[in-house]
Enzyme design. Structure first.
Site, mmCIF file in Angstrom:
data_model
loop_
_atom_site.group_PDB
_atom_site.id
_atom_site.type_symbol
_atom_site.label_atom_id
_atom_site.label_comp_id
_atom_site.label_asym_id
_atom_site.label_seq_id
_atom_site.Cartn_x
_atom_site.Cartn_y
_atom_site.Cartn_z
ATOM 1 N N SER A 150 0.871 -1.182 0.000
ATOM 2 C CA SER A 150 0.000 0.000 0.000
ATOM 3 C C SER A 150 0.905 1.228 0.000
ATOM 4 O O SER A 150 2.099 1.122 0.335
ATOM 5 C CB SER A 150 -0.839 -0.011 1.282
ATOM 6 O OG SER A 150 -1.479 1.240 1.476
ATOM 7 N N TYR A 163 -2.145 -1.008 10.394
ATOM 8 C CA TYR A 163 -2.149 -1.232 8.943
ATOM 9 C C TYR A 163 -0.830 -0.737 8.338
ATOM 10 O O TYR A 163 -0.190 -1.434 7.556
ATOM 11 C CB TYR A 163 -3.347 -0.485 8.346
ATOM 12 C CG TYR A 163 -3.587 -0.730 6.872
ATOM 13 C CD1 TYR A 163 -4.249 -1.878 6.436
ATOM 14 C CD2 TYR A 163 -3.168 0.187 5.901
ATOM 15 C CE1 TYR A 163 -4.489 -2.094 5.078
ATOM 16 C CE2 TYR A 163 -3.403 -0.018 4.556
ATOM 17 C CZ TYR A 163 -4.074 -1.164 4.140
ATOM 18 O OH TYR A 163 -4.311 -1.368 2.797
ATOM 19 N N ALA A 165 2.073 -0.236 9.785
ATOM 20 C CA ALA A 165 3.216 -1.059 10.210
ATOM 21 C C ALA A 165 3.231 -2.387 9.447
ATOM 22 O O ALA A 165 4.292 -2.842 8.994
ATOM 23 C CB ALA A 165 3.133 -1.311 11.718
ATOM 24 N N LYS A 167 1.966 -2.977 6.486
ATOM 25 C CA LYS A 167 2.281 -2.756 5.068
ATOM 26 C C LYS A 167 3.773 -2.415 4.891
ATOM 27 O O LYS A 167 4.380 -2.808 3.899
ATOM 28 C CB LYS A 167 1.379 -1.663 4.480
ATOM 29 C CG LYS A 167 -0.089 -2.095 4.354
ATOM 30 C CD LYS A 167 -0.273 -3.315 3.444
ATOM 31 C CE LYS A 167 -1.737 -3.609 3.160
ATOM 32 N NZ LYS A 167 -1.929 -4.767 2.269
ATOM 33 N N ILE A 196 -7.967 3.199 -4.263
ATOM 34 C CA ILE A 196 -8.572 2.432 -5.367
ATOM 35 C C ILE A 196 -10.026 2.116 -5.011
ATOM 36 O O ILE A 196 -10.337 1.807 -3.853
ATOM 37 C CB ILE A 196 -7.800 1.096 -5.591
ATOM 38 C CG1 ILE A 196 -6.272 1.317 -5.644
ATOM 39 C CG2 ILE A 196 -8.312 0.371 -6.830
ATOM 40 C CD1 ILE A 196 -5.728 2.083 -6.817
HETATM 41 P P1 NAI Z 1 -11.391 -5.820 -1.125
HETATM 42 O O1 NAI Z 1 -12.007 -5.768 0.228
HETATM 43 O O2 NAI Z 1 -12.223 -5.453 -2.302
HETATM 44 O O3 NAI Z 1 -10.772 -7.250 -1.367
HETATM 45 C C1 NAI Z 1 -10.045 -7.928 -0.384
HETATM 46 C C2 NAI Z 1 -10.369 -9.406 -0.472
HETATM 47 O O4 NAI Z 1 -9.566 -10.073 0.484
HETATM 48 C C3 NAI Z 1 -11.846 -9.704 -0.136
HETATM 49 O O5 NAI Z 1 -12.425 -10.522 -1.126
HETATM 50 C C4 NAI Z 1 -11.762 -10.404 1.204
HETATM 51 O O6 NAI Z 1 -12.777 -11.365 1.404
HETATM 52 C C5 NAI Z 1 -10.369 -11.038 1.130
HETATM 53 N N1 NAI Z 1 -9.860 -11.325 2.448
HETATM 54 C C6 NAI Z 1 -9.775 -10.466 3.501
HETATM 55 N N2 NAI Z 1 -9.333 -11.118 4.588
HETATM 56 C C7 NAI Z 1 -9.150 -12.422 4.230
HETATM 57 C C8 NAI Z 1 -8.749 -13.573 4.924
HETATM 58 N N3 NAI Z 1 -8.491 -13.554 6.229
HETATM 59 N N4 NAI Z 1 -8.663 -14.733 4.244
HETATM 60 C C9 NAI Z 1 -8.956 -14.778 2.932
HETATM 61 N N5 NAI Z 1 -9.385 -13.726 2.225
HETATM 62 C C10 NAI Z 1 -9.473 -12.547 2.865
HETATM 63 O O7 NAI Z 1 -10.116 -4.879 -1.005
HETATM 64 P P2 NAI Z 1 -8.937 -4.494 -1.998
HETATM 65 O O8 NAI Z 1 -8.793 -3.043 -1.877
HETATM 66 O O9 NAI Z 1 -9.077 -5.104 -3.325
HETATM 67 O O10 NAI Z 1 -7.712 -5.138 -1.203
HETATM 68 C C11 NAI Z 1 -6.676 -5.874 -1.813
HETATM 69 C C12 NAI Z 1 -5.346 -5.479 -1.198
HETATM 70 O O11 NAI Z 1 -5.039 -4.143 -1.570
HETATM 71 C C13 NAI Z 1 -5.305 -5.504 0.326
HETATM 72 O O12 NAI Z 1 -4.090 -6.092 0.743
HETATM 73 C C14 NAI Z 1 -5.352 -4.046 0.718
HETATM 74 O O13 NAI Z 1 -4.738 -3.805 1.954
HETATM 75 C C15 NAI Z 1 -4.589 -3.432 -0.433
HETATM 76 N N6 NAI Z 1 -4.796 -2.002 -0.650
HETATM 77 C C16 NAI Z 1 -6.023 -1.477 -0.969
HETATM 78 C C17 NAI Z 1 -6.174 -0.134 -1.238
HETATM 79 C C18 NAI Z 1 -7.478 0.492 -1.653
HETATM 80 O O14 NAI Z 1 -7.563 1.721 -1.757
HETATM 81 N N7 NAI Z 1 -8.497 -0.259 -1.939
HETATM 82 C C19 NAI Z 1 -5.023 0.769 -1.155
HETATM 83 C C20 NAI Z 1 -3.781 0.114 -0.832
HETATM 84 C C21 NAI Z 1 -3.691 -1.211 -0.589
#
Ligand code: NAI
Length: 266
Positions: A150, A163, A165, A167, A196
């Site tokens: 991130s 979060y 720490a 990342k 995003i």
């Molecule tokens: P999202 O919430 O749309 O997708 C995350 C997915 O991970 C979900 O389908 C969820 O069910 C799954 N998930 C969460 N915990 C889980 C677990 N314990 N076991 C299995 N699956 C699990 O969110 P997004 O944004 O697509 O997130 C993807 C990555 O991007 C994450 O690592 C997030 O921290 C990172 N991120 C997101 C940003 C944003 O603005 N959306 C910005 C920077 C990083």
């Protein structure tokens, strides 16, 4: 025309595991990899979401299989990775994408709990997946790991220390393993997305998103999951063979501003 260069930009036939693939950037990455001819293991804790993405890919003529797993159950990660590799006959690409938002004031009474859960899912699951996948990735000949960190992995925000720490930990894990695993023919890189449109940011009101983007993002908008998926794809191509230990920021220019991130009004 006869090709003048040697390296390939095709992942057709490669076997890829994408975690958190039921939503947001994980879903976009699974779909893009399938579009490009990869065989995709769609893993998420959300079983319904997994089934939907697998259906979407297979109905479009792609190859995907789903695994429902909560990555907080650390002891189940290795057996699941073995199952995936046995199902497809190997593993070439691991995308550590699953993550949760975990904000909390340092003085909050829930801080320890939030920290623990955040580190389990946003960081420990990454090393567990990598350790389990490594025997297959190193046999691949062109093994690829991409960790999704991130912009909180390169800077910090108030009320977000667990979060942030974790990342920063993802960036550190990427760099150390890039050095360690290079000799095994496995590259390790990470992506740092900015703001995003995904499930993670769905609860932020549109007005707040617009204001943030107008004030802080040079491109003046949130990014789309597919824009990050393409950056991820660029790191797993056979042609990405000399990219190792990189941190690729995909944030519309959010982090590189030298004016404190305050854009002039337009
Ligand atoms: P999202 O919430 O749309 O997708 C995350 C997915 O991970 C979900 O389908 C969820 O069910 C799954 N998930 C969460 N915990 C889980 C677990 N314990 N076991 C299995 N699956 C699990 O969110 P997004 O944004 O697509 O997130 C993807 C990555 O991007 C994450 O690592 C997030 O921290 C990172 N991120 C997101 C940003 C944003 O603005 N959306 C910005 C920077 C990083």
């Amino acid at each position: 025309m006869t090709r003048l260069t040697k390296l390939s930009r095709s992942i057709a036939g490669k076997i890829a595991l994408v975690t958190g693939a039921a939503s947001g950037m994980g879903r976009a990455t699974a779909c893009l990899f399938a579009d490009e001819g990869a065989k995709v293991a769609v893993l998420d804790r959300n079983g319904e979401g997994v089934a939907t993405v697998v259906k979407e890919i297979t109905e479009a003529g792609g190859t995907a299989q789903g695994w429902t797993l909560d990555l907080a159950q650390g002891e189940k990660i290795a057996p699941t990775v073995v199952e995936i590799a046995e199902h497809f006959g190997g593993l070439d690409i691991l995308i550590n994408n699953a993550g949760i938002d975990a904000s909390g004031r340092i003085q909050s009474s829930k801080y320890e709990e939030v920290w623990e859960r955040c580190f389990t899912i946003n960081l420990a699951a990454h090393h567990r997946l990598i350790r389990a996948a490594l025997p297959y990735l190193s046999k691949s000949g062109a093994g690829r790991i991409v960790n999704i960190a991130s912009t909180e992995g390169v800077g910090g925000s108030a009320f977000s220390s667990p979060y942030t720490a974790a990342k920063h930990g993802v960036v550190g894990l990427t760099r150390a393993l890039a050095v360690e695993l290079g000799t095994q023919g496995v590259t390790v890189n990470c992506i740092c997305p900015g703001a995003i449109h995904t499930g993670l940011t769905a609860a932020i009101p549109d007005k707040a998103k617009e204001t943030f983007a107008r004030r802080r993002v040079p491109l003046r908008r949130y990014g789309e999951p597919e824009e990050v998926a393409h950056a991820t794809l660029s790191l797993v191509l056979p042609a990405a063979s000399y990219i190792n230990g990189a941190t690729l920021v995909v944030d519309g220019g959010f982090t590189i501003q030298n004016n404190g991130g305050t854009l002039s009004p337009s």
